[in-house]
Design a protein around this motif. Sequence first.
Motif, PDB file in Angstrom:
ATOM      1  N   ASP A 329     -15.430  14.400 -35.660  1.00  0.00           N
ATOM      2  CA  ASP A 329     -15.640  13.037 -35.167  1.00  0.00           C
ATOM      3  C   ASP A 329     -15.821  12.035 -36.296  1.00  0.00           C
ATOM      4  OD1 ASP A 329     -15.387  13.366 -32.477  1.00  0.00           O
ATOM      5  OD2 ASP A 329     -17.518  13.632 -32.084  1.00  0.00           O
ATOM      6  N   LEU A 334     -13.003   6.948 -31.588  1.00  0.00           N
ATOM      7  CA  LEU A 334     -13.650   7.377 -30.341  1.00  0.00           C
ATOM      8  C   LEU A 334     -14.273   8.748 -30.539  1.00  0.00           C
ATOM      9  CD1 LEU A 334     -10.767   6.427 -27.881  1.00  0.00           C
ATOM     10  CD2 LEU A 334     -12.857   5.120 -28.301  1.00  0.00           C
ATOM     11  N   SER A 335     -15.466   8.926 -30.028  1.00  0.00           N
ATOM     12  CA  SER A 335     -16.114  10.235 -30.119  1.00  0.00           C
ATOM     13  C   SER A 335     -15.631  11.123 -28.980  1.00  0.00           C
ATOM     14  CB  SER A 335     -17.629  10.079 -30.054  1.00  0.00           C
ATOM     15  OG  SER A 335     -18.037   9.735 -28.738  1.00  0.00           O
ATOM     16  N   GLU A 338     -17.382  10.220 -25.727  1.00  0.00           N
ATOM     17  CA  GLU A 338     -16.848   9.035 -25.052  1.00  0.00           C
ATOM     18  C   GLU A 338     -15.561   9.362 -24.306  1.00  0.00           C
ATOM     19  OE1 GLU A 338     -18.382   5.438 -28.005  1.00  0.00           O
ATOM     20  OE2 GLU A 338     -16.526   6.511 -28.474  1.00  0.00           O
ATOM     21  N   LYS A 457     -11.777   0.822 -27.748  1.00  0.00           N
ATOM     22  CA  LYS A 457     -13.125   1.306 -28.047  1.00  0.00           C
ATOM     23  C   LYS A 457     -14.155   0.688 -27.093  1.00  0.00           C
ATOM     24  CE  LYS A 457     -16.490   3.019 -30.713  1.00  0.00           C
ATOM     25  NZ  LYS A 457     -16.793   4.476 -30.764  1.00  0.00           N
ATOM     26  N   LYS A 458     -14.005  -0.599 -26.828  1.00  0.00           N
ATOM     27  CA  LYS A 458     -14.946  -1.304 -25.952  1.00  0.00           C
ATOM     28  C   LYS A 458     -14.926  -0.712 -24.543  1.00  0.00           C
ATOM     29  CE  LYS A 458     -15.994  -5.987 -24.272  1.00  0.00           C
ATOM     30  NZ  LYS A 458     -15.574  -7.408 -24.332  1.00  0.00           N
ATOM     31  N   PHE A 460     -14.083   2.372 -23.651  1.00  0.00           N
ATOM     32  CA  PHE A 460     -14.678   3.704 -23.643  1.00  0.00           C
ATOM     33  C   PHE A 460     -16.186   3.632 -23.841  1.00  0.00           C
ATOM     34  CE2 PHE A 460     -10.331   5.123 -24.107  1.00  0.00           C
ATOM     35  CZ  PHE A 460     -10.332   6.374 -23.497  1.00  0.00           C
ATOM     36  N   GLU A 461     -16.643   2.768 -24.726  1.00  0.00           N
ATOM     37  CA  GLU A 461     -18.079   2.641 -24.971  1.00  0.00           C
ATOM     38  C   GLU A 461     -18.823   2.197 -23.712  1.00  0.00           C
ATOM     39  OE1 GLU A 461     -18.875   1.560 -29.652  1.00  0.00           O
ATOM     40  OE2 GLU A 461     -18.404  -0.053 -28.254  1.00  0.00           O
ATOM     41  N   SER A 462     -18.195   1.307 -22.954  1.00  0.00           N
ATOM     42  CA  SER A 462     -18.851   0.773 -21.763  1.00  0.00           C
ATOM     43  C   SER A 462     -18.700   1.689 -20.555  1.00  0.00           C
ATOM     44  CB  SER A 462     -18.280  -0.608 -21.425  1.00  0.00           C
ATOM     45  OG  SER A 462     -16.896  -0.512 -21.088  1.00  0.00           O
TER      46      SER A 462
END
Length: 531
Positions: A329, A334-335, A338, A457-458, A460-462
């Motif tokens: 990672d 992206l992790s 996520e 990213k936004k 997936f994070e949310s």
Amino acid sequence: MAYSENVKKEAKRLYLSGYSASEVADRLGVNPDTIFRWRARYKWDEETTDDSVAGIKKQIAAITASEDDLTEAQTRKIEKLTKAVDKLERSSEREGKKARGRKRKKEAPDALRAEVIGDIRSRAMDTLYQYQRKFLEDESRYRLLLKSRQTGFSYLLGLEVMLGAISRGENQILISASQDQSDIVRRYCTMWCEKYEVEYLEDGNSLIMPGGKRCFFLPSNPRTIQGYTGDLYLDEFAWHMKNRLMWGLATPIATQGGKRITVISTPFTETDMFGELVTHPEKYLRFSRHKVTIHDAKAEGLPVNIDDIRSLVDDITFAQAYECQFFSDVLSLLSSDEIRAAFNDDCLRYVPNWVNGGVDIGRYKDLTALILAEQFMENGDKFVAVRHMDTLNNVTFEGQKSHIAAVIESWKVKRMAIDATGIGSNLAEDMQRLYPGKVLPTAFTREKKEAWALGVKKLFESGRIYIPNDRDLVMQLQSIKRKPTERGFTYDADRNEQVKHADLFWALALAVQDFAGRRRVMTSGNIKILR
């Protein structure tokens, strides 16, 4: 310019009979934008949303009613609708069989004699590669296999569950990362049965084998796996959604009576449950351990051209998918957590609502990726779901144009962003001429790629995006790295000199760019706001 009602009716008739909006405009000498406005204003598409068998057959009849020769678009649409009818009718027939089956108790075939089972096992062994035989001959109660892709272990599992049911007197419980993947093993199991004339009965999600033991083929769903008992197979375990939770819920299936646990997977990350099982042998001492890379398989007879595989993927993907190396990672956009949190088995399906599309034109051997995404409301919040995803290999540009056109005609596409960088420019421009106002040629720049990557990213994070549990997509999502440069940051995948990688990631980024909000991008010490 005002048009008569007769012109509008003829335009509607042509559109409903399978002509594209652009073709209708050309035949009637009307501005294409006018046709698009009529289609939206008078809701022509709503007349083609009846997805029942009768409704689809009505659409086919409307297309074939014309005395004119069918256009290529009409032919494609008829083919698509015909396949849909066939699928619905087969589904209805299966449901009818299930209903009839529920009315009478299924009687298991008689158990096979030991010498018959031994003969089947011996004959099957002769057809396997050495590394497959070694794994099948391992009679340890707990087995662990770290494997390369495309080495034939789904094929082998089909044989294993059949033999386990008829020889061990235990139910066989196979749980894979998705129902589709479990169904692959199920098909292999029935193939082995038919090959060696082993009688079986189909009953819901199980096969009843001679002697009455069942082979179950299940998806990775923590809510539905409890209550089963038997020999347990965790197939592609690294790719199970919430695999640590699955481990805790699934292992009790095999806790009593010497039942077996077999764990098989290609690698993902060392931090997931499969990674822990592999990298901490001192903690899981009871497992016998196997490892088969693509090089091991080739050395033991698998007919595969490794150089061809290397030419199609980047070094990181090759190492993970074929050389059994775990993904890190570190520096990834992206992790793995996520990505796993976004898995949704139901997202890939047709919807009659507006969707946005993204197309990344390939850089080698005409590899092209296309994704459609829908934004919708759920519990008062906006979510995004991948509704369609495919790739094209070794397809001419004319073939790619036809494929993209078929997708646009089959879905309610609001905007389709197509990579117009380098060799993609001509294709993107041609598609824009065919679908003005709908297709958007898009040039890739460092700043745009950063903005798109941050938008993904936004989402997936949310936790506001749903994606299929597809290994190629997952690997590409996690292959994108954040790398510093003198001008800011770049977001891209490592690659070899020949291959443009992460095509599915960039197709997704193009498809969802309107859904991710505005992003701040650093450029030469200043902040720019990009949509």
